[in-house]
Motif scaffolding. Structure first.
Motif, PDB file in Angstrom:
ATOM      1  N   ARG A   1     -10.601   2.407   3.058  1.00  0.00           N
ATOM      2  CA  ARG A   1     -12.134   2.931   3.463  1.00  0.00           C
ATOM      3  C   ARG A   1     -12.705   3.012   2.052  1.00  0.00           C
ATOM      4  O   ARG A   1     -13.675   2.695   1.954  1.00  0.00           O
ATOM      5  N   TYR A   2     -12.036   3.626   1.157  1.00  0.00           N
ATOM      6  CA  TYR A   2     -12.684   3.754  -0.342  1.00  0.00           C
ATOM      7  C   TYR A   2     -12.932   2.353  -0.950  1.00  0.00           C
ATOM      8  O   TYR A   2     -14.006   1.863  -1.276  1.00  0.00           O
ATOM      9  N   VAL A   3     -12.150   1.254  -0.939  1.00  0.00           N
ATOM     10  CA  VAL A   3     -12.462   0.014  -1.355  1.00  0.00           C
ATOM     11  C   VAL A   3     -13.347  -0.630  -0.477  1.00  0.00           C
ATOM     12  O   VAL A   3     -14.418  -1.403  -1.177  1.00  0.00           O
TER      13      VAL A   3
ATOM     14  N   LEU B   1       0.833  -1.125  -0.078  1.00  0.00           N
ATOM     15  CA  LEU B   1      -0.077   0.053  -0.001  1.00  0.00           C
ATOM     16  C   LEU B   1       0.866   1.163   0.047  1.00  0.00           C
ATOM     17  O   LEU B   1       0.567   2.177  -0.396  1.00  0.00           O
ATOM     18  N   TYR B   2       2.036   1.150   0.524  1.00  0.00           N
ATOM     19  CA  TYR B   2       2.947   2.434   0.561  1.00  0.00           C
ATOM     20  C   TYR B   2       3.434   2.781  -0.885  1.00  0.00           C
ATOM     21  O   TYR B   2       3.730   3.803  -1.309  1.00  0.00           O
ATOM     22  N   GLY B   3       3.639   1.675  -1.621  1.00  0.00           N
ATOM     23  CA  GLY B   3       3.907   1.944  -3.035  1.00  0.00           C
ATOM     24  C   GLY B   3       2.812   2.676  -3.659  1.00  0.00           C
ATOM     25  O   GLY B   3       3.079   3.263  -4.492  1.00  0.00           O
ATOM     26  N   GLY B   4       1.560   2.027  -3.293  1.00  0.00           N
ATOM     27  CA  GLY B   4       0.408   2.999  -4.086  1.00  0.00           C
ATOM     28  C   GLY B   4       0.496   4.483  -3.644  1.00  0.00           C
ATOM     29  O   GLY B   4       0.064   5.366  -4.563  1.00  0.00           O
TER      30      GLY B   4
ATOM     31  N   ARG C   1      -5.253   4.700   5.125  1.00  0.00           N
ATOM     32  CA  ARG C   1      -6.620   4.138   5.689  1.00  0.00           C
ATOM     33  C   ARG C   1      -7.621   4.894   4.550  1.00  0.00           C
ATOM     34  O   ARG C   1      -8.883   4.183   4.420  1.00  0.00           O
ATOM     35  N   GLU C   2      -7.552   5.954   3.880  1.00  0.00           N
ATOM     36  CA  GLU C   2      -8.405   6.550   3.108  1.00  0.00           C
ATOM     37  C   GLU C   2      -8.350   5.660   1.959  1.00  0.00           C
ATOM     38  O   GLU C   2      -9.668   5.439   1.472  1.00  0.00           O
TER      39      GLU C   2
END
Length: 452
Positions: free
Chosen positions: A235-237, A86-89, A231-232
């Motif tokens: 939450r979106y997914v 997720l950090y890569g994203g 976290r955003e």
């Protein structure tokens, strides 16, 4: 990057412009100069990558004699995606993607040359392979979501389905060539030369990126630096069942159904009593099927959830049948068909998630997609390798197919419940017809987002 005509569709929408509803040319994305440069560099680099993968798996099997060790190598390469994906994203959403790719592709080329030097000098040990695989995985954490989300900047939203499918066709073309060349090289002169060619092949995408015209890239909003962006994204997914269940499905299939490095090497050596040439043949057979599937997907104007679920079920069932095949040639033929359905799952899920995601969130959503698709391998790889070592290649392959098919059935049921749907079986024009329809008889199935 300067702006370009066209805007991304709203999250969850299915664009209905003429460019998306009509059948498109199979190679329409190649009309875009920047994408042509990207695709040309990618096919050269991907060929080297496939040569390196085959050589790496065979080198580890030769050094250790263990399918579990092959699984550990694969796990080491994908463990960083599981831990840091997720950090890569977040990085992909925050910085210019073309610049990021110049850094990641350069680093991957240097790691390939390091493994070549160790192998050609005769000093390579299995822990060297593990370490380099892990470092490659760290770079991939950033490279993967950046490459995936860079597609829409090159071609725009109207061609993203086509470009995603052509990326898969590109990858599978390399997969067709790379294993065959690697098998011949390993047999003739050893694995080191395959690693050397891989390292040098990264020069091609670097040249392509440098020759691109930044003014012709489609402008995409970049996320500002801020707290809580991980976290955003989650939450979106979580608030989008169509995205969430697609990602869950590819997570199961990626973790348990795509462990071909373990199964195909084990079948070549342990079932059919052959060498690296047969292992290369198996990978080439899958590549032929995957290339066919990718080219078919490139002509498809829309993607539907039912297509994804059907392809996932067929993929798992075919793996189970292949696990029991009595001869090498039947097994090889089934691998072609498995390749068709495997790439259909991949391209359908990828383009659906990209098109259904807000542009500012695309890097984070695609990093989650890739994290569960490839990041599950550190969990599934050693487990599948242990099952293969303990109970044999046939049971190992059978178990992977069983989990994949079962996950598709489970998620189909869950999506039907979310959408208030039921299964309807009937005849249309004298042919069997299976579809999900509303339980209350109100909306049509096409009106329900998760069933579309």
């Amino acid at each position: 990057m300067s702006s370009a005509p066209g805007a991304d569709p709203a999250p969850g929408s299915n664009p209905t412009t003429p460019t998306t509803t009509a059948k498109r040319s199979t190679f329409s994305s190649l009309k875009v100069r920047n994408y042509r440069l990207f695709a040309t560099g990618a096919v050269i680099s991907n060929t080297g990558t496939w040569m390196s993968r085959i050589a790496q798996d065979w080198l580890v099997l030769s050094l250790t004699g263990s399918s579990t060790a092959v699984g550990v190598t694969t796990a080491m390469q994908f463990l960083p995606m599981l831990l840091f994906g997720l950090y890569g994203g977040v990085i992909a959403d925050r910085y210019p993607k073309r610049r990021l790719l110049l850094v990641t592709q350069s680093t991957m080329g240097l790691l390939g040359l390091l493994l070549a030097a160790l192998t050609l000098s005769g000093h390579v040990q299995v822990w060297h392979v593990y370490a380099i695989a892990f470092l490659l995985g760290v770079v991939t954490v950033v490279d993967n979501p950046t490459r995936q989300s860079f597609v829409v900047e090159m071609v725009g939203p109207q061609d993203v389905r086509n470009a995603v499918s052509l990326n898969s066709a590109n990858f599978q073309t390399a997969r067709l060539i790379g294993p065959a060349v690697a098998g011949a090289l390993i047999t003739a002169v050893g694995s080191g030369w395959a690693f050397l060619i891989n390292g040098l092949s990264f020069g091609a995408p670097l040249i392509g990126l440098l020759l691109m015209r930044p003014a012709e890239l489609h402008e995409v909003q970049r996320a500002p630096r801020g707290k809580g962006q991980l976290r955003e994204g989650l939450r979106y997914v979580a608030g989008r069942p169509d995205l969430m269940w697609t990602i869950v499905l590819v997570g199961f299939i990626g973790t348990f159904g795509f462990n071909f490095a373990i199964w195909l090497s084990a079948f070549a050596q342990g079932v059919f009593r052959s060498g690296a040439g047969t292992y290369g043949l198996f990978n080439s057979a899958m590549a032929i099927g995957s290339l066919i599937g990718a080219l078919l997907a490139a002509r498809r104007a829309t993607t539907r959830m039912r297509m994804l679920l059907f392809a996932a079920m067929a993929f798992g069932l075919l793996e189970m049948v292949a696990a029991l095949s009595p001869s090498l040639w039947i097994f090889t033929g089934l691998l072609v068909v498995i390749g068709v359905f495997g790439i259909t799952v991949n391209t359908t899920a990828n383009s659906s998630v990209q098109l259904g995601t807000d542009p500012a969130m695309r890097g984070r959503v695609m990093s989650l997609f890739m994290m569960v698709f490839t990041g599950g391998t550190p969990l599934g790889g050693p487990l599948v390798g242990w099952v293969t070592d303990t109970y044999g290649p046939r049971i190992g392959f059978l178990s992977g197919g069983l989990v994949s098919a079962g996950a598709a059935v489970f998620i189909a049921v869950m999506l039907a419940r979310v959408g208030g749907l039921r299964l309807k079986v009937g005849l249309r024009s004298g042919r069997p017809h299976v579809r999900f329809v509303p339980r209350d008889g109100g909306r049509t199935a096409e009106d329900v987002t998760v069933a579309a």
